[in-house]
Design a protein around this motif. Structure first.
Motif, PDB file in Angstrom:
ATOM      1  N   ASN A 256       0.893  14.479  -1.799  1.00 36.08           N
ATOM      2  CA  ASN A 256       0.868  13.735  -3.053  1.00 36.08           C
ATOM      3  C   ASN A 256       2.251  13.641  -3.676  1.00 36.08           C
ATOM      4  O   ASN A 256       2.614  12.623  -4.264  1.00 36.08           O
ATOM      5  CB  ASN A 256      -0.108  14.372  -4.036  1.00 36.08           C
ATOM      6  CG  ASN A 256      -1.550  14.062  -3.717  1.00 36.08           C
ATOM      7  OD1 ASN A 256      -1.843  13.127  -2.978  1.00 36.08           O
ATOM      8  ND2 ASN A 256      -2.451  14.841  -4.250  1.00 36.08           N
TER       9      ASN A 256
ATOM     10  N   VAL B 185      -6.288   9.151   1.377  1.00 33.60           N
ATOM     11  CA  VAL B 185      -5.713   9.574   2.657  1.00 33.60           C
ATOM     12  C   VAL B 185      -5.213  11.019   2.555  1.00 33.60           C
ATOM     13  O   VAL B 185      -5.458  11.841   3.449  1.00 33.60           O
ATOM     14  CB  VAL B 185      -4.563   8.630   3.081  1.00 33.60           C
ATOM     15  CG1 VAL B 185      -3.797   9.183   4.271  1.00 33.60           C
ATOM     16  CG2 VAL B 185      -5.104   7.243   3.380  1.00 33.60           C
ATOM     17  N   SER B 186      -4.547  11.334   1.455  1.00 32.37           N
ATOM     18  CA  SER B 186      -4.053  12.696   1.243  1.00 32.37           C
ATOM     19  C   SER B 186      -5.198  13.694   1.180  1.00 32.37           C
ATOM     20  O   SER B 186      -5.140  14.763   1.791  1.00 32.37           O
ATOM     21  CB  SER B 186      -3.236  12.744  -0.057  1.00 32.37           C
ATOM     22  OG  SER B 186      -2.885  14.068  -0.367  1.00 32.37           O
TER      23      SER B 186
ATOM     24  N   PHE C 181       4.277  11.201  -0.900  1.00 34.79           N
ATOM     25  CA  PHE C 181       3.662   9.966  -0.417  1.00 34.79           C
ATOM     26  C   PHE C 181       2.802   9.260  -1.470  1.00 34.79           C
ATOM     27  O   PHE C 181       2.978   8.081  -1.725  1.00 34.79           O
ATOM     28  CB  PHE C 181       2.816  10.303   0.824  1.00 34.79           C
ATOM     29  CG  PHE C 181       1.988   9.176   1.356  1.00 34.79           C
ATOM     30  CD1 PHE C 181       2.577   8.085   1.964  1.00 34.79           C
ATOM     31  CD2 PHE C 181       0.601   9.226   1.275  1.00 34.79           C
ATOM     32  CE1 PHE C 181       1.803   7.054   2.474  1.00 34.79           C
ATOM     33  CE2 PHE C 181      -0.186   8.196   1.776  1.00 34.79           C
ATOM     34  CZ  PHE C 181       0.426   7.109   2.371  1.00 34.79           C
ATOM     35  N   THR C 182       1.884   9.991  -2.082  1.00 37.42           N
ATOM     36  CA  THR C 182       0.900   9.348  -2.944  1.00 37.42           C
ATOM     37  C   THR C 182       1.490   8.889  -4.266  1.00 37.42           C
ATOM     38  O   THR C 182       1.352   7.739  -4.655  1.00 37.42           O
ATOM     39  CB  THR C 182      -0.284  10.299  -3.221  1.00 37.42           C
ATOM     40  OG1 THR C 182      -0.823  10.726  -1.977  1.00 37.42           O
ATOM     41  CG2 THR C 182      -1.362   9.616  -4.043  1.00 37.42           C
TER      42      THR C 182
ATOM     43  N   TYR D 111      -3.513   1.273  -5.407  1.00 39.23           N
ATOM     44  CA  TYR D 111      -2.807   1.697  -4.201  1.00 39.23           C
ATOM     45  C   TYR D 111      -2.578   3.209  -4.204  1.00 39.23           C
ATOM     46  O   TYR D 111      -2.645   3.854  -3.161  1.00 39.23           O
ATOM     47  CB  TYR D 111      -1.498   0.925  -4.049  1.00 39.23           C
ATOM     48  CG  TYR D 111      -1.760  -0.550  -3.862  1.00 39.23           C
ATOM     49  CD1 TYR D 111      -2.339  -1.022  -2.689  1.00 39.23           C
ATOM     50  CD2 TYR D 111      -1.476  -1.466  -4.860  1.00 39.23           C
ATOM     51  CE1 TYR D 111      -2.613  -2.370  -2.511  1.00 39.23           C
ATOM     52  CE2 TYR D 111      -1.753  -2.818  -4.692  1.00 39.23           C
ATOM     53  CZ  TYR D 111      -2.323  -3.251  -3.515  1.00 39.23           C
ATOM     54  OH  TYR D 111      -2.606  -4.578  -3.346  1.00 39.23           O
ATOM     55  N   GLU D 112      -2.334   3.776  -5.386  1.00 43.10           N
ATOM     56  CA  GLU D 112      -2.228   5.232  -5.462  1.00 43.10           C
ATOM     57  C   GLU D 112      -3.573   5.878  -5.139  1.00 43.10           C
ATOM     58  O   GLU D 112      -3.619   6.937  -4.501  1.00 43.10           O
ATOM     59  CB  GLU D 112      -1.748   5.670  -6.845  1.00 43.10           C
ATOM     60  CG  GLU D 112      -0.276   5.450  -7.049  1.00 43.10           C
ATOM     61  CD  GLU D 112       0.230   5.947  -8.388  1.00 43.10           C
ATOM     62  OE1 GLU D 112       1.445   6.199  -8.485  1.00 43.10           O
ATOM     63  OE2 GLU D 112      -0.569   6.091  -9.330  1.00 43.10           O
TER      64      GLU D 112
ATOM     65  N   ARG E  75      -3.896   5.864  -1.347  1.00 46.31           N
ATOM     66  CA  ARG E  75      -3.052   6.916  -0.758  1.00 46.31           C
ATOM     67  C   ARG E  75      -3.610   8.302  -1.072  1.00 46.31           C
ATOM     68  O   ARG E  75      -3.549   9.206  -0.249  1.00 46.31           O
ATOM     69  CB  ARG E  75      -1.610   6.776  -1.259  1.00 46.31           C
ATOM     70  CG  ARG E  75      -0.904   5.535  -0.748  1.00 46.31           C
ATOM     71  CD  ARG E  75       0.584   5.570  -1.015  1.00 46.31           C
ATOM     72  NE  ARG E  75       0.933   5.739  -2.401  1.00 46.31           N
ATOM     73  CZ  ARG E  75       1.190   4.753  -3.261  1.00 46.31           C
ATOM     74  NH1 ARG E  75       1.114   3.485  -2.860  1.00 46.31           N
ATOM     75  NH2 ARG E  75       1.527   5.008  -4.508  1.00 46.31           N
ATOM     76  N   SER E  76      -4.171   8.457  -2.269  1.00 45.80           N
ATOM     77  CA  SER E  76      -4.780   9.726  -2.648  1.00 45.80           C
ATOM     78  C   SER E  76      -5.959  10.064  -1.743  1.00 45.80           C
ATOM     79  O   SER E  76      -6.160  11.227  -1.371  1.00 45.80           O
ATOM     80  CB  SER E  76      -5.226   9.659  -4.114  1.00 45.80           C
ATOM     81  OG  SER E  76      -5.904  10.824  -4.489  1.00 45.80           O
TER      82      SER E  76
ATOM     83  N   ILE F 277       0.833  -1.205   0.000  1.00 40.11           N
ATOM     84  CA  ILE F 277       0.000   0.000   0.000  1.00 40.11           C
ATOM     85  C   ILE F 277       0.866   1.254   0.000  1.00 40.11           C
ATOM     86  O   ILE F 277       0.574   2.228  -0.694  1.00 40.11           O
ATOM     87  CB  ILE F 277      -0.961  -0.002   1.211  1.00 40.11           C
ATOM     88  CG1 ILE F 277      -2.037  -1.073   1.024  1.00 40.11           C
ATOM     89  CG2 ILE F 277      -1.607   1.371   1.417  1.00 40.11           C
ATOM     90  CD1 ILE F 277      -2.898  -1.314   2.252  1.00 40.11           C
ATOM     91  N   LEU F 278       1.948   1.243   0.747  1.00 42.08           N
ATOM     92  CA  LEU F 278       2.797   2.427   0.863  1.00 42.08           C
ATOM     93  C   LEU F 278       3.733   2.642  -0.320  1.00 42.08           C
ATOM     94  O   LEU F 278       4.112   3.778  -0.606  1.00 42.08           O
ATOM     95  CB  LEU F 278       3.630   2.352   2.145  1.00 42.08           C
ATOM     96  CG  LEU F 278       2.843   2.446   3.452  1.00 42.08           C
ATOM     97  CD1 LEU F 278       3.767   2.235   4.637  1.00 42.08           C
ATOM     98  CD2 LEU F 278       2.121   3.774   3.556  1.00 42.08           C
TER      99      LEU F 278
END
Length: 184
Positions: free
Chosen positions: A75, A26-27, A78-79, A19-20, A23-24, A11-12
């Motif tokens: 982004n 979350v961002s 992390f993203t 997965y992006e 993360r997006s 995921i990270l």
């Protein structure tokens, strides 16, 4: 325990679209909370002496800018793992997508609200203008977030492209670099 750790690592670090997308999300949530937090602080504590019009608009504007900066920074690192990309080019591309998102949300919400307001069966269910507006806002925000923001950020903002040199020149024209002082 090993499977959970593997999934967390995937995921990270994975550059797959799913997965992006996670993360997006979350961002976006983090930026949204920063936006709302700034709005509240500026409205409740900083702009207290101003008229309601200025107090409200300035608070919303500052929150939106702070949320946008937070979202762009998260982004970037992390993203979309874009650490090697030129920050000036990323900033210009992000602002273009952000401005488009703002316009799509504004006009899309208005259009959706007006269209849904004409559906008489919604009124029969007891929905008033406030609920219809809320539904239109949510619908348009989700569509713009997924079909505009995520797609363009993933494929345009945080990826190198042929427009980057022009965007970099634009930033250097708008914000000239300081000449360093060297001792001879």
């Amino acid at each position: 325990m090993g499977k959970v750790r593997k999934l967390g690592h995937k995921i990270l670090t994975s550059d797959g679209w799913f997965y992006e997308f996670l993360r997006s999300a979350v961002s976006s949530q983090t930026a949204g909370w920063m936006d709302l937090g700034c709005r509240f602080v500026f409205y409740s504590y900083v702009f207290v002496g101003l008229s309601e019009f200025y107090r409200s608009n300035l608070s919303v504007a500052i929150g939106a800018v702070v949320g946008g900066i937070v979202n762009c920074a998260i982004n970037y690192k992390f993203t979309f793992h874009a650490s090697g990309q030129n920050i000036a080019a990323v900033a210009v591309k992000y602002i273009l997508v952000w401005a488009g998102s703002l316009l799509l949300n504004m006009y899309g919400t208005t259009f959706a609200f007006l269209a849904l307001s004409d559906w008489h069966w919604l009124r029969e269910f007891g929905l008033d203008d406030k609920l219809i507006f809320s539904g239109a806002t949510l619908l348009v925000a989700l569509i713009v977030s997924w079909a505009w923001n995520f797609v363009l950020q993933r494929n345009f903002v945080y990826r190198p492209n042929r427009f980057d040199p022009y965007f970099i020149r634009l930033v250097h024209w708008l914000v000239p670099r300081r000449k360093s002082c060297r001792r001879s």
